[in-house]
Structures are given as structure tokens and as C-alpha cells.
Scaffold this active site. Structure first.
Site, PDB file in Angstrom:
ATOM      1  N   THR A   1      37.501  45.270  46.007  1.00 59.44           N
ATOM      2  CA  THR A   1      38.300  46.082  45.094  1.00 59.44           C
ATOM      3  C   THR A   1      37.846  47.536  45.159  1.00 59.44           C
ATOM      4  O   THR A   1      36.702  47.803  45.504  1.00 59.44           O
ATOM      5  CB  THR A   1      38.031  45.525  43.673  1.00 59.44           C
TER       6      THR A   1
ATOM      7  N   ARG B   1      47.359  34.418  39.753  1.00 61.02           N
ATOM      8  CA  ARG B   1      46.032  34.662  39.174  1.00 61.02           C
ATOM      9  C   ARG B   1      45.817  36.167  38.942  1.00 61.02           C
ATOM     10  O   ARG B   1      46.131  36.994  39.779  1.00 61.02           O
ATOM     11  CB  ARG B   1      44.962  34.119  40.124  1.00 61.02           C
TER      12      ARG B   1
ATOM     13  N   GLY C   1      42.779  38.901  37.692  1.00 57.10           N
ATOM     14  CA  GLY C   1      41.354  39.054  37.410  1.00 57.10           C
ATOM     15  C   GLY C   1      41.095  40.150  36.397  1.00 57.10           C
ATOM     16  O   GLY C   1      41.913  40.408  35.507  1.00 57.10           O
ATOM     17  N   ASP C   2      39.956  40.800  36.531  1.00 45.58           N
ATOM     18  CA  ASP C   2      39.520  41.806  35.567  1.00 45.58           C
ATOM     19  C   ASP C   2      40.155  43.178  35.794  1.00 45.58           C
ATOM     20  O   ASP C   2      40.191  44.007  34.893  1.00 45.58           O
ATOM     21  CB  ASP C   2      38.003  41.983  35.703  1.00 45.58           C
TER      22      ASP C   2
ATOM     23  N   GLY D   1      36.037  38.414  39.243  1.00 42.89           N
ATOM     24  CA  GLY D   1      36.886  38.899  38.166  1.00 42.89           C
ATOM     25  C   GLY D   1      36.853  38.050  36.911  1.00 42.89           C
ATOM     26  O   GLY D   1      36.886  38.566  35.788  1.00 42.89           O
TER      27      GLY D   1
HETATM   28  N1  ASP Z   1      37.383  41.924  40.625  1.00 46.91           N
HETATM   29  C1  ASP Z   1      38.428  41.592  41.569  1.00 46.91           C
HETATM   30  C2  ASP Z   1      39.229  40.455  41.051  1.00 46.91           C
HETATM   31  O1  ASP Z   1      38.646  39.531  40.518  1.00 46.91           O
HETATM   32  C3  ASP Z   1      37.912  41.207  42.907  1.00 46.91           C
HETATM   33  C4  ASP Z   1      37.050  42.206  43.550  1.00 46.91           C
HETATM   34  O2  ASP Z   1      36.347  42.974  42.915  1.00 46.91           O
HETATM   35  O3  ASP Z   1      37.102  42.221  44.784  1.00 46.91           O
HETATM   36  O4  ASP Z   1      40.414  40.428  41.229  1.00 46.91           O
END
Ligand code: ASP
Length: 287
Positions: free
Chosen positions: A151, A179, A181-182, A205
Site C-alpha cells: 500500500t 473485502r 481493509g484499513d 489491514g
Molecule cells: N493495509 C492494506 C490492506 O489491508 C494492505 C497493505 O498495506 O498492503 O488492504
């Protein structure tokens, strides 16, 4: 708001970065940093700097965001992005978008609108109605050889003392369709508030969201220095056996970086200081 020096940090993901990708990722972070830095040097806003830096990283196929996004279990790309203006506490975010080159632009456009988060087709319709470029055939999945989380994120402080944060991701490779994530959740993958600081994370995440990691870091920034605030990610992550990395700025623009992933691609600069771009290794945290 106290005025002062500008400051900016970007990250290109907390993960294991294969040797062959370390130099290109470092250069990608340096280029994004440079774009944001030029805006701040000219007296531009922290918000504009973070949006611009993230757009560059989304355009770089080496990072898991925008054009470099990885495929989910259905073989499709679904991207999330969030941005926050520390001056107004305005938040804009999109999740599960497939047809936008730059999800952060849609998130940025939302800062002026009541919603804080739109998903899927609704987010894409919002973006196209505001003239944001769409990729009609959908973003094609990238193949990153090795390295998992990558990310991208950026935090900045401008000379007026305003801070901003943004995060953008193609999510986790092979994850369930739908899905989230964060990355698009304020208080989880990012947060910014003038007078306190700004934070952006990368990593597992679900763990970042379950531990409200950005919110914890912001709370630490109320009383601790940048380096100590960054280190507050370690205990909650250890509790869940998770990996992540954080970049942050305190209210004055001091920079903190910490991660428990094998590597973390990051770059940072402050007014009066030479820019740094590095792949940092496990157990290193900088201030
Ligand atoms: N935090 C991101 C997610 O869970 C993944 C990442 O940091 O690569 O979508």
C-alpha cells in the site's frame, strides 16, 4: 495554528521487498516525495501535497495501488483509498473501486461533500460525475514478484501548520471479492488533525482496523514525540501477530517511522533538511 516549516513523508508499503525491487521502490518513493515537496516549498497546502504524491504512487506499476494493484480471488482489482484534511477534519474515502486510475482523486473530491466513504459503483459514479478519469475496461491486475503488502501513503504539514494524510491500496492479493481493509477507514489506516499530527499505515489491514492503529498513534502524539508515538504500533500488532508500518508527523512536522515488517519503503523531507529515501529494515525506527 502555529506556522513553521513544511514537512512530508511517504511510504510504499510495509512488506518483504525482494532485492530486485528495492531500488525501484525507493526511487518511486523519492519521486512521489519530490512532487509533494515542490508543492509545499511553493507554499501549497498539505492536502494538495499528499494528494499529488499519492497520485504518482498510484500511477507507478511497482506499488500495490492504482495501476499496480493486485488481483483478488476472482482475478479482479478492487482498490481502496482515503484522505483527511487536518484543518477541517474532512474525510473522503472510496472502497472496492475497479474503474478509476486514481482512487485518491475520488476520495479528495469527497472532502467537499457530506459522505465520508462511498463503495463500488456508487463511488465510481461519484468520481465520473466530477470529471475524474475512469479506466473503462477496469484496472488490469499487476503481478508483483514477491513482496506482499505494498500500500502507499503520505503525510504532510504545510507552512501554515495544517496537516493531511492519505492512503491508497489495491488490497491483499487473492483476498475475497468485496473485502475492505484499513486503508479507507479513518482512525485505522490514516488520520490527520491540526495541532496533533498526521499518520498513514500499511500492513495487515484487518489487524490495523481491529486495533484502531491510526487512532492509537494520534492519541500517543498528544503527549509523546514522533519516534515514541510511532513505536506505539508494536504492542497491538504483537498481540494479534500482525505486521505493519507507520509514517507520521507531529504537530510541528517532526517525522516518525516504525514497522515490524521485514522491510518498509519510505521517504521523507523537512524544510531545511536534505530528502531521504530508503528501504528501512526490521527493528529500525527513525525520527
Ligand atoms: N493495509 C492494506 C490492506 O489491508 C494492505 C497493505 O498495506 O498492503 O488492504
Amino acid at each position: 495554528m502555529a506556522e513553521g516549516r513544511w514537512s512530508i513523508a511517504v511510504h510504499g508499503g510495509a512488506c518483504r521487498i525482494p532485492a530486485a525491487l528495492q531500488a525501484p521502490r525507493r526511487e518511486g518513493c523519492a519521486a512521489a516525495l519530490q512532487a509533494g515537496k515542490m508543492i509545499l516549498e511553493r507554499g501549497g497546502s498539505a492536502l494538495e501535497a499528499v494528494k499529488t504524491a499519492i497520485c504518482l504512487l498510484e500511477d507507478d506499476p511497482l506499488f500495490n495501488a492504482g495501476r499496480g494493484s493486485v488481483a483478488n480471488a476472482d482475478g479482479e482489482v478492487e482498490m481502496d483509498a482515503g484522505i483527511m484534511d487536518g484543518a477541517t477534519l474532512a474525510v473522503g474515502a472510496v472502497a472496492c473501486v475497479r474503474f478509476l486510475y486514481n482512487p485518491v482523486e475520488a476520495a479528495h473530491a469527497m472532502l467537499r461533500e457530506p459522505p465520508i466513504l462511498l463503495v463500488g459503483a456508487g463511488a465510481e459514479a461519484f468520481a465520473t460525475a466530477r470529471g475524474i478519469a475512469e479506466c473503462k475496461e477496469g484496472i488490469r491486475p499487476a503481478t508483483h514478484d514477491g513482496g506482499d503488502h505494498d500500500t502507499v501513503g503520505c503525510v504532510a504539514r504545510d507552512r501554515e501548520g495544517h496537516v493531511a494524510a492519505a492512503t491508497s491500496t489495491g488490497g491483499l492479493a487473492g483476498t475475497l471479492a468485496g473485502r475492505v481493509g484499513d486503508a479507507p477507514l479513518p482512525g485505522c489506516g490514516f488520520y490527520a488533525e491540526d495541532g496533533i499530527g498526521a499518520v498513514s499505515l500499511s500492513g495487515d489491514g484487518e489487524a490495523i482496523a481491529r486495533t484502531l492503529l491510526a487512532a492509537r498513534v494520534m492519541r500517543a502524539l498528544e503527549t509523546k514525540g514522533a519516534g515514541a508515538a510511532a513505536a506505539t504500533i508494536f504492542d497491538p500488532l504483537a498481540r494479534l501477530g500482525a505486521e505493519a508500518g507507520v509514517i507520521l508527523l507531529d504537530r510541528d512536522g517532526a517525522i516518525g517511522i516504525a514497522h515490524n515488517s521485514p522491510h518498509f519503503a519510505a521517504a521523507y523531507a523537512r524544510e531545511g533538511m536534505d530528502p531521504v529515501s530508503a528501504i528501512v529494515w526490521k527493528d529500525h525506527h527513525a525520527q
